[in-house]
Design an enzyme around this catalytic site. Sequence first.
Site, PDB file in Angstrom:
ATOM      1  N   HIS A 132       1.740   4.589  -2.816  1.00 52.14           N
ATOM      2  CA  HIS A 132       1.937   5.904  -2.774  1.00 52.14           C
ATOM      3  C   HIS A 132       3.272   6.507  -2.982  1.00 52.14           C
ATOM      4  O   HIS A 132       3.652   7.583  -3.518  1.00 52.14           O
ATOM      5  CB  HIS A 132       1.677   6.454  -1.261  1.00 52.14           C
ATOM      6  CG  HIS A 132       0.327   5.910  -0.759  1.00 52.14           C
ATOM      7  ND1 HIS A 132      -0.817   6.473  -1.361  1.00 52.14           N
ATOM      8  CD2 HIS A 132      -0.194   5.513   0.513  1.00 52.14           C
ATOM      9  CE1 HIS A 132      -2.131   6.117  -0.853  1.00 52.14           C
ATOM     10  NE2 HIS A 132      -1.721   5.483   0.077  1.00 52.14           N
ATOM     11  N   HIS A 151       0.941  -1.320  -0.032  1.00 51.42           N
ATOM     12  CA  HIS A 151      -0.031   0.046   0.084  1.00 51.42           C
ATOM     13  C   HIS A 151       0.962   1.376   0.114  1.00 51.42           C
ATOM     14  O   HIS A 151       0.697   2.164  -0.878  1.00 51.42           O
ATOM     15  CB  HIS A 151      -0.819   0.049   1.286  1.00 51.42           C
ATOM     16  CG  HIS A 151      -1.941   1.000   1.353  1.00 51.42           C
ATOM     17  ND1 HIS A 151      -3.234   1.149   0.757  1.00 51.42           N
ATOM     18  CD2 HIS A 151      -1.852   2.346   1.767  1.00 51.42           C
ATOM     19  CE1 HIS A 151      -3.714   2.032   0.947  1.00 51.42           C
ATOM     20  NE2 HIS A 151      -3.097   3.047   1.455  1.00 51.42           N
ATOM     21  N   GLU A 152       1.891   1.635   1.119  1.00 52.86           N
ATOM     22  CA  GLU A 152       2.672   2.632   0.902  1.00 52.86           C
ATOM     23  C   GLU A 152       3.610   2.707  -0.060  1.00 52.86           C
ATOM     24  O   GLU A 152       3.865   3.763  -0.568  1.00 52.86           O
ATOM     25  CB  GLU A 152       3.479   2.515   2.395  1.00 52.86           C
ATOM     26  CG  GLU A 152       2.396   2.553   3.579  1.00 52.86           C
ATOM     27  CD  GLU A 152       1.581   3.569   3.669  1.00 52.86           C
ATOM     28  OE1 GLU A 152       1.540   4.633   3.047  1.00 52.86           O
ATOM     29  OE2 GLU A 152       0.713   3.368   4.391  1.00 52.86           O
TER      30      GLU A 152
END
Length: 383
Positions: free
Chosen positions: A21, A17-18
């Site tokens: 980003h 997920h990170e």
Amino acid sequence: MMIVYAVIVLGVLIFVHEFGHFLVAKLFNVRVEKFSLGFGPKLAGKKIGETEYLVSAFPLGGYVKMFGEGGFIEGGESHHPASEDEEENSAAVAGEAAAASRELTEEEKSRSFAHKPPLARIAIVMAGPVFNLVFAWFAFIVLCMLGVPSITPKIGEVLKDKPAAKAGIQKNDVVTAINGKAITHWEEVAEAIAAAKGKPVVVAIKRNAADLQFTILPEPRISKNLFGEKVNGFAIGVASAGEVVTEHFGPLQSVVKGTVQTGKVIEITVMSLVKLAQRVVPLDTLGGPIMIAKMAGETAQAGGSSFLAFMALLSVNLGVLNLLPVPVLDGGHLFFFFWELVFRRPVSQKAREYAQQVGLMLLLGLMALAFYNDIIRYFVGQG
């Protein structure tokens, strides 16, 4: 061991997920100051280039902190994660205050998240949930190539005085087709009967070496769907023998089937949230970290494929949940940025602060409920 497996599952999914980003921020030339797995006190860290990579104490989340944004993702507001100690926080606050008192240089603006156009910010924020969904998609493709268990269309029970029994269907018959459509899995039997909508169905079966056909009129019945709702349907009165085989697929078939499976899981996840909001699904079904740890341990003991399937399901849930329009989640920030894109002006600072406070209270409330359900389910319920 279940705690270890839970940390592995959450660590991988949070990283995915990170990293979404992080990667898209880099693609838009935004300076990433911190990349943390976990939150809370810093356990370990190393600065490489302009980014400090951290492992923090609590593995239930993570964050990417970008220049000009304060702390990913807080909608451009100043936010310092609890992973820094008090002295570092004071220095950081002082540094940002000093930066705020002067005009940013053109070079700083070019690397600032807040100075990127709305579409760029939307892409950066959306990347996290999208990477979770892509991870699940890849996982389902791999599972299809490794082998997927499926229940054969072999009949294990013929209910007395039901349509199938009256027509002459027997135990151990294998359904090969319904209304001319080939049947290879048990779930297709129910789907074909439902598709007939109460009209007679021609059931082709294999009995020993013989191929036989029976015309059967399904009878109405009331059953429960995945969410426990009563639904009207039709049945012929047979039950599966529970015979399981493992199917392996080639790369192209695996891509197709993995895509379909990902879509199904996304649909079920979204519908589960809708049913929760409608109170069709009770709130006591929500699970938290304890449930995740228990399921991680159980699926790991069941084998690598089960563990990977659990990770894929959880990754879809993480991706979908983060897209909800709750201000402290990715979806809340997306709402703010789409607002800015449509109305050509950002949401006011005061409105963002109020919305984030409400969102935070809502999220903390849900987390508390999930913890409470876990305690009742696994500790009090066993007493």
